[in-house]
Design an enzyme around this catalytic site. Structure first.
Site: not given
Length: 596
Positions: A92, A163-164, A201, A285, A314
């Site tokens: 990101y 996350s990632y 989703w 989350d 999140h």
């Protein structure tokens, strides 16, 4: 027909212009935060600053085994000596305000760590081509070993991130990087289970595949028109076509989504992890269940693996107010995330103790309602006792908030079904355009949703004593529809004495997949089916004077793609129809924790 096409094209062009204008504003705000906020922002780590002056080396080349060069920004104390290393790897932009990374790295360096923030392969400053969630085992191992060999390094390396950036920690640990000492993954699982219910989703995985799941830089997520049908055109219309998006919305099980692995492979890989791990999850989350399941598997071979579950969504960095939605808390609970991180790193990278934990319990849970942290020794809690909550009504639970009741006793006489019409063109949007990655900033009251005629509401009497529900709730729903396919959604809500309604958790089922993804079966109109709906885990004390509430409806848009109530294959049709739903005698199984 031709004029209709022209009108739709004009509407799309107007949508795109608005999306691009909003994107320009977001980019300008991002630049302001990078320039004016992150260089001085304090992160609430518990230890004092030891090295006020630090050195920042930008775009440092880090070679991989195949010759590709990844680049990272290195933050280190402006002092002689060797320091342990903390690594964050993500897609990101290493200079982004997302997760406050530049500020976190600077604050870690000021406390005696070298912090490396790296763009993963093929993203932003790093070389190579980007294949989401692929190749991260090798690249993670190579990055750790490069860091351990530098002259400013003690050779002890930890990893952190959300996350990632949490997924790649599992990868480096699975690859058994020799100098990896510990991992602190947050808000992520390994292997993913996002297609289990057969419902795409949209604003999480779907939007990610369009926004950030391809290319060198993230695209304009505002271009994602979740209202568009058929679903498989959304990515093309946005200007960011992605075959993985089509596989998601079309429920194409022959195509593996990024990061998706068979369960047996996930378990085998996680059992290979040999370093201390602390998994962090949030009750709000989207990836809560994945994180919990990973921790449970980790403990099979790493009994010392830790788990922290907080009152978080999140994106942790934006939780800087003492509240959960409209519910005030005594402190900014995000502080606990940073406190536990530095304590974990100090122990495993420095051999020091910072604010030692009062116990060595492997689990720390935030219990909502009482709004307090509590140590536990397992998950799920062994002392939970499942009790049954029964739905009662006179058949008007969708017309009156006073009709639907919840009781611990089953109905003693036959009751009429509760009925409602579900129109995919007017779906229930409980989030009301709230970003599902940031629930708690804007999550408001439920009453606007509960007054809709397509939402059935069942409420307990005011509780005479505190009642704690911690674990996974299961709804058993007996229902029929006049459509060949439809959805049912169950929400659990805490009703405060002043009338405030605090959402806690939910579950959803798609009728055609009621027997599993591998065995789709359409409904026979009017047939009463039994649906077992697992709600996401939660932990909440319904205080004395509060009431327990259950909502039942047929959509949760745009978190999930709407069921169009038609028999057409998923994702490929623009057709919709109104479904008439009937809900019969149903109940919930809730894990009640005995009062201590």
């Amino acid at each position: 027909m031709k004029s209709d096409r022209h009108e739709r094209e004009r509407e799309w062009q107007a949508f795109r212009r608005q999306a691009d204008a909003a994107w320009s504003e977001e980019l300008a705000e991002e630049e302001r935060i990078r320039r004016d906020v992150l260089p001085t922002k304090a992160i609430p780590f518990p230890s004092p600053v030891r090295y006020p002056e630090i050195v920042i080396e930008a775009d440092v080349p880090i070679p991989m085994r195949d010759g590709v060069v990844l680049r990272g920004d290195v933050y280190r104390p402006d002092a002689d000596g060797k320091f342990p290393v903390a690594i964050n790897r993500g897609p990101y932009d290493k200079r982004s305000s997302l997760d406050d990374l530049p500020a976190v790295a600077r604050n870690l360096a000021q406390r005696g760590y070298v912090c490396i923030v790296q763009d993963v392969r093929g993203r932003y400053a790093s070389g190579g081509s980007y294949e989401p969630l692929a190749g991260e085992i090798e690249d993670g191992v190579d990055t750790v070993e490069w860091a351990a060999a530098q002259p400013w390094s003690t050779g002890r390396v930890g990893m952190f991130g959300v996350s990632y950036a949490g997924f790649v920690q599992f990868c480096a640990a699975i690859g058994r990087a020799p100098h990896l000492s510990c991992i602190y993954p947050a808000m992520i699982g390994y292997g993913f289970r996002t297609r289990q219910a057969g419902i795409p989703w949209l604003t999480s995985l779907g939007a990610w595949l369009v926004w950030a799941g391809q290319g060198r830089e993230s695209g304009n997520g505002n271009r994602i028109d979740t209202w568009h049908l058929p679903l498989h055109e959304i990515d093309d219309k946005s200007g960011y076509p992605n075959p993985a998006f089509d596989a998601l919305v079309n429920m194409d099980l022959d195509v593996r989504l990024p990061g998706e692995l068979p369960e047996e492979t996930v378990r085998e890989h996680l059992r290979n992890i040999e370093v201390p791990a602390c998994c962090v999850a949030g009750w709000y989350d989207e990836l809560l269940e994945d994180t919990l399941d990973c921790w449970v598997t980790l403990r099979e071979t790493r009994p010392d693996a830790r788990l922290i579950v907080g009152p978080w969504h999140h994106n942790l960095c934006d939780l800087e107010e003492p509240r959960m939605g409209r519910v005030a808390t005594e402190d900014i609970e995000l502080k606990r995330y940073y406190e536990e991180m530095e304590r974990f790193f100090a122990r495993h990278l420095k051999g020091e103790e910072i604010a030692p934990s009062e116990t060595e319990a492997p689990v720390r849970l935030y219990v909502m309602g009482r709004n307090t942290w509590r140590d536990e020794y397992e998950w799920p809690l062994a002392r939970s006792r499942y009790r049954t909550l029964y739905l009662h009504s006179s058949g008007r639970a969708g017309a009156s908030l006073e009709d639907g009741k919840l009781h611990w006793q089953a109905p003693t006489s036959e009751q009429p079904p509760d009925e409602y019409d579900y129109d995919p063109q007017d779906p229930v949007r409980w989030t009301h355009d709230v970003d599902i990655w940031s629930y708690l900033l804007e999550m408001g009251d439920r009453r606007e949703v509960e007054l809709r005629p397509d939402v059935l509401v069942y409420t307990s009497p005011a509780l005479e004593e505190d009642t704690e529900i911690t674990g996974r709730v299961k709804a058993v729903l007996f229902a029929s529809s006049d459509a060949e396919d439809t959805d049912f959604v169950v929400n659990l809500v805490d009703v405060h004495p002043d009338g405030h309604t605090q959402y806690l958790t939910h579950g959803i089922v798609r009728a055609r997949y009621r027997h599993g993804l591998a065995n789709p079966k359409l409904l026979r109109p009017g047939e009463v089916c039994a649906y077992e709906i697992g709600l996401w885990p939660t932990s909440n004390v319904f205080l004395a004077g509060h009431r327990i509430r259950v909502e039942i409806t047929s959509s949760d848009f745009d978190r999930y793609a709407r069921n169009q109530n038609v028999a057409a294959p998923p994702g490929r049709s623009a057709e919709t129809r109104v479904a008439h739903q009937s809900v019969f005698h149903s109940h919930l199984l809730v894990p009640v924790i005995p009062v201590q």
